[in-house]
Write an enzyme that holds these catalytic residues in place. Sequence first.
Site, mmCIF file in Angstrom:
data_model
loop_
_atom_site.group_PDB
_atom_site.id
_atom_site.type_symbol
_atom_site.label_atom_id
_atom_site.label_comp_id
_atom_site.label_asym_id
_atom_site.label_seq_id
_atom_site.Cartn_x
_atom_site.Cartn_y
_atom_site.Cartn_z
ATOM 1 N N LYS A 130 0.480 14.302 2.005
ATOM 2 C CA LYS A 130 -0.867 14.602 1.495
ATOM 3 C C LYS A 130 -1.078 16.103 1.299
ATOM 4 O O LYS A 130 -2.064 16.525 0.702
ATOM 5 C CB LYS A 130 -1.931 14.053 2.452
ATOM 6 N N HIS B 221 0.800 -1.230 0.000
ATOM 7 C CA HIS B 221 0.000 0.000 0.000
ATOM 8 C C HIS B 221 0.828 1.272 0.000
ATOM 9 O O HIS B 221 0.269 2.368 0.060
ATOM 10 C CB HIS B 221 -0.909 0.057 1.228
ATOM 11 N N LYS C 129 -8.863 13.723 5.323
ATOM 12 C CA LYS C 129 -8.013 12.527 5.295
ATOM 13 C C LYS C 129 -7.007 12.678 6.416
ATOM 14 O O LYS C 129 -6.925 13.741 7.023
ATOM 15 C CB LYS C 129 -7.313 12.379 3.944
ATOM 16 N N ARG C 130 -6.237 11.612 6.701
ATOM 17 C CA ARG C 130 -5.201 11.755 7.715
ATOM 18 C C ARG C 130 -4.292 12.929 7.366
ATOM 19 O O ARG C 130 -4.047 13.214 6.197
ATOM 20 C CB ARG C 130 -4.393 10.457 7.821
ATOM 21 N N LYS D 233 -14.965 8.345 -3.694
ATOM 22 C CA LYS D 233 -16.231 8.592 -2.992
ATOM 23 C C LYS D 233 -16.801 9.950 -3.365
ATOM 24 O O LYS D 233 -18.005 10.090 -3.605
ATOM 25 C CB LYS D 233 -16.020 8.517 -1.472
ATOM 26 N N THR E 159 -8.746 6.659 -1.765
ATOM 27 C CA THR E 159 -10.060 6.083 -2.053
ATOM 28 C C THR E 159 -11.169 7.104 -1.819
ATOM 29 O O THR E 159 -12.251 6.982 -2.389
ATOM 30 C CB THR E 159 -10.318 4.844 -1.174
#
Length: 832
Positions: free
Chosen positions: A573, A374, A567-568, A682, A678
């Site tokens: 990110k 991952h 998100k985290r 969504k 992911t």
Amino acid sequence: VEASIPEPQREAWKKFSAKEFSSKEDFEKDVVRHIETTLARSLFNCDESAAYGGTSLAFRDRLVIEWNKTQQRQTFADPKRVYYLSLEFLMGRALDNAMLNVGMKDIARDGLSDLGFRMEDIIEQERDAALGNGGLGRLAACFLDSLATLDYPAWGYALRYKYGIFKQEIVDGYQVEIPDYWLDFNPWEFPRHDVTVDIQFYGSVRKYMDDSGKQISVWENGEIVNAVAYDAPVPGYGTKTTNNLRLWSSKASHGEFDFTKFNSGEYEASVADQQRAETISAVLYPNDSLDRGKELRLKQQYFWCAASLFDIVRRFKKSKKAWSEFPNQVAIQLNDTHPTLAIPELMRILLDLEGLNWDDSWAIVQKTFGYTNHTVLPEALEKWSVPLVQNLLPRHLQIIYEINMQFLQYVERSFPKDREMLGRVSIIEESQPKMVRMAYLALIGSHKVNGVAELHSDLIKTTIFKDFVKIYGPDKFTNVTNGITPRRWLHQANPRLSELIASKLGSYDYLKDLTLLHKIENFVDDKDFRKEFQEIKYANKVRLAKYIKEAQGISVNPSGLFDIQVKRIHEYKRQQLNIFGVIHRYLELKEMSPEDRKKAQPRVSIFGGKAAPGYWMAKTIIHLINQVSKVVNADKDIGDALKVVFLEDYNVSKAEIIVPASDISEHISTAGTEASGTSNMKFVLNGGLIIGTCDGANIEITREVGEDNIFLFGNLAEDVEDLRHGHFYGGFEIDSQLKRVFETMRSGTFGDAGQFSALVNSIVDHGDYYLVSDDFKSYIDTQKLIDEAYKQQDEWLTKTITAVARMGFFSSDRCIQEYAEEIWSIGIIWTF
Ligand code: 73E
């Protein structure tokens, strides 16, 4: 022990066998019975939490009946089963999902209303099952939903953490962690006190020759901890298949106390032993994509792998098949490297307990396991120190060394001229102390390795596993692009959109075959459809605005552009890029005349996400967002032109409110760092567009929805290395507009600048590893494009509808089909 009821008595059983409710009246009867007897409450003492309890227990009865039948059917047919080993399952709430999957939600709504309750309030009573950090754990949960929906015989295995991911509170702009004790009342789990396994740690290995001259290894004199199974039913959508998620809980092996210690007056010591055992499954490690190498984490991993394998082997042995049949009966998928110890553990079982020889054992192991990678982030690649493994799992270390030796001999024979390769691919890193490289062990012990999006699967072949492609050939490596379950992420989170789509397609079949969505493209010009689609988006924004007001006390205008990044929190990110962009926007708005400001596209910038408790830079980013929020929201000049919100405690159930409400969502990782993502899927499935980098699944989303229906920006993965290099050796100029942002911060606009200096310095002085400056201009230019595009509401609507219609590929059903065909080779058991 034979536990079946004898033939002559079975008639009586069948007569009284539990029945599923199917009418509103029967549902109400079950709810009231459970509230009055199971929960011991009454008409005069029934609040929403009791009503939640009664409703859940009524649905649980239904699930249990199907669950038992499914297990019976599967035992009888004895097909190949899939075992999904994941340290995380981010399940969220179960009740709404259960109601929708068995298809009785409307009946339940009416029934609850008869009894004096509103369905929405009852659903809200449930606590999230938050046994995961982020995408990896939520993916596992989506996979369980798809496996059951597609009628595959599959089990999930994990740990029954007492504490899930911590709850986040924001105090004075800082993250504070609160423990998540979630088991007060959990009607969805069944303790199986009869299903236990003794797990050994520490001790030593004794070797001897048996009479036939065979070497025998005995692992002995260790400490024993007991694993107790807790099961949770996993219902499929529109099918009778209800699979099992088995969670292991740790307990002292001698029951409550050690009575010898207890009786000899060592009361405290005996309690301490018990607590030490229970600590193993006490808490989920809150690090997303970071390996900290803590002994307790290794204990968790072994405890869970050993208990699961014992269970799997026990089930296999019941069939009395030859060992060579094992890989035809069992497929085990390793969700990242966390369950890699399952490989040496299965070797130990086959060699030491079952007496097979090395080659036969190894052949079985390799055919049984598949490994999903991952991440390529170096800090996330698991390594365990050899002395630690030696002490905790002495026999496993021997087996790992043997696997490594045989592997290296093979490599040496195949590449006699490349001596350096041996050091590079060895499972053991020759450092001080030596380390076991878990990803290599997982890869070597599996027959297939997959990445989670195309770019990522390509990257692992050219970076971390490059040598292994040479050694094993390219066929060992494959891609399975991630997916999401449309049941939870469309039907449940956005019921009105789901209903609108069903009304146009003629049925809800698309929830089982998401590719059918493409047909709604035929309605892209249909006036009524467009109007309804737009109204749904607006209503979802109103719902989120209401939630923001309740939760954070901030008023936001639902007609503004909702720009969401949840998100985290992680540097890769790049929430910092987003918040710097927000500051830039603030500065531009401040410079405008009041008239121009009125013409500017109003925006609501929404953030949410948890930082790992020890990750200071991530916590600094949260603090900065909150400071900016405070200043901007209070600025009278700005008004509705810009609002900034940090939503506390982002989790699965909150995502179900947030995801349907975006106009734009941000997926802006440095190219090559986000394996898939992911939530991007969504958001688009719910009628929002993306601003994103060419990274992870964004690339495939672009391929599917078309370049006109996504906003891409930033440097490409293939250029990242050179850019980083240039930061150190080429002379590095910070982007001028970003400089202005930093100057504003330094001037104290958002509070004491010193608090943010580490964040700014990581870019200005320490090489800007994540390319924030390199991508800044492209980012804010693209945000400008978005402002303009959003003003053309008609075209915007066309884009969003078109994008939704083209998202069929991203169902986790498609994903599971690919795993089933290419990795697991399993069939379906039909339900009747
Ligand atoms: O890109 C995501 C991916 O969508 C990736 O970062 C995430 O997995 C998602 C599902 O494939 C992920 N999580 C972890 N590694 N990658 C991880 C690592 C250690 C502990 C917890 C999570």
